[in-house]
Design an enzyme around this catalytic site. Structure first.
Site, mmCIF file in Angstrom:
data_model
loop_
_atom_site.group_PDB
_atom_site.id
_atom_site.type_symbol
_atom_site.label_atom_id
_atom_site.label_comp_id
_atom_site.label_asym_id
_atom_site.label_seq_id
_atom_site.Cartn_x
_atom_site.Cartn_y
_atom_site.Cartn_z
ATOM 1 N N LYS A 9 86.168 38.226 37.197
ATOM 2 C CA LYS A 9 87.037 37.288 38.562
ATOM 3 C C LYS A 9 88.511 37.276 37.853
ATOM 4 O O LYS A 9 89.280 35.924 38.811
ATOM 5 C CB LYS A 9 86.281 35.994 37.878
ATOM 6 C CG LYS A 9 85.355 35.413 39.290
ATOM 7 C CD LYS A 9 85.633 34.530 40.275
ATOM 8 C CE LYS A 9 84.312 34.273 40.942
ATOM 9 N NZ LYS A 9 84.068 34.185 42.412
ATOM 10 N N SER A 42 78.329 41.746 38.125
ATOM 11 C CA SER A 42 79.970 41.175 38.108
ATOM 12 C C SER A 42 79.589 40.371 36.658
ATOM 13 O O SER A 42 80.845 40.057 37.218
ATOM 14 C CB SER A 42 79.158 40.533 39.239
ATOM 15 O OG SER A 42 78.354 39.409 39.034
#
Length: 317
Positions: free
Chosen positions: A50, A301
């Site tokens: 992110k 991720s």
């Protein structure tokens, strides 16, 4: 509706610079089903991909808008990414988090000095909008913004640069920012590679939407059932439009398969992954028959998992 382009993603590479780590590709010799490499975004400073989109979105603001500060709403990884990016720029940040956010993610966000406002999950976006208007600040959404998508797409550029003959890219999908950005980059740079999005069965709104040809809404209480807390969101109109163009298929995995993937990453790959970060690996392990053949990259991720949950999963294995 404007789509993010490869030029936008290349610009994001220049903006993010050293704020985001160029994570390696790690070959996995234990993978006997297919040649498998991992892209461990868990190694980013905030423990997840992110930071790429958050930093790019804040960097793209003009000086006056950025100086007023930023607001966001997030279950955790985007929260800490915006908090860190704001800290790097020296501007204030207010983060609206739901009251059920994992403790490890709340702690990580607070460490960067951001103001945290806690509300029910259904109220996050509305409260963020109110605060942005009240204080004259810019909202940095978790995925529903071209600059955020472009920042996440830098993962895709790196994958193709690191493994030029990649055949399959497995990428988690929740809100769709990562899959949209990675898909856009891979589609342009390696047109013959298949981009496969992966999500939990218990939050399978993207799979249903792409099957039916339109975005679908699953009630929040259904999506909240999955252990993969970072994938409890669903695509926006913007990200769904990208997904329909750049994703070849969507595969869903079970809760046990997600937990088993966290276990395999910890003990076989020596990587700490949160459940959301492990879904692509779960697809490689348990959905091989649903995937195209060839050299495969699975994006891990994120790695922000509460210690108790990690211990439970590892010990259960």
């Amino acid at each position: 509706m404007d789509r993010v382009t490869i030029a936008d993603i290349e610009a994001a590479v220049q903006r993010t610079g050293e704020a985001a780590v160029r994570t390696p590709l790690l070959a996995q010799p234990w993978s006997t089903g297919r040649p498998l490499w991992l892209k461990p975004e868990s190694l980013q400073p905030t423990g997840a991909f992110k930071i790429r989109g958050a930093y790019n979105a804040i960097a793209a603001l003009d000086d006056a808008d950025r100086a007023r500060g930023v607001v966001t709403y997030s279950s955790g990884n985007h929260a800490s990414a915006v908090a860190r990016a704001a800290w790097l720029f020296g501007v204030p940040a207010t983060i609206v988090m739901q009251d059920s956010a994992p403790r490890v993610k709340v702690t990580a966000t607070a460490a960067y000095g951001a103001e945290i406002v806690t509300v029910a999950m259904a109220d996050r976006e509305r409260e963020a909008q109110r605060l942005a208007e009240e204080h004259g600040r810019h909202i940095v959404p978790p995925f529903d913004h071209p600059d955020v998508i472009a920042g996440q797409g830098t993962v895709g550029i790196e994958i193709v640069e690191q493994l030029g003959d990649v055949d399959v890219v497995l990428v988690p999908v929740g809100g769709g920012g990562l899959a949209s950005g990675v898909g856009t980059a891979v589609r342009q740079l390696r047109p013959h590679a298949a981009v496969v999005a992966v999500e939990p069965e218990l939050a399978g709104d993207t799979a249903q939407g792409l099957r039916e040809g339109h975005r679908v809404d699953w009630p929040g209480e259904l999506r909240a059932r999955t252990v993969a807390d970072g994938l409890r969101t669903q695509p926006s109109e913007l990200t769904f439009a990208h997904l329909t163009e750049v994703v070849d298929a969507v595969v869903t995995v079970t809760e046990q398969e997600i937990r088993d993937a966290v276990h395999a990453l910890a003990l076989r790959s020596r990587l700490v992954a949160e459940p959301s970060g492990a879904v692509a690996v779960a697809a490689a392990l348990y959905r091989d028959h649903e995937l195209p053949p060839g050299r495969t990259v699975a994006v891990v991720s994120g790695g922000n998992i509460d210690a108790d949950l990690l211990a439970e999963i590892v010990c259960a294995g």
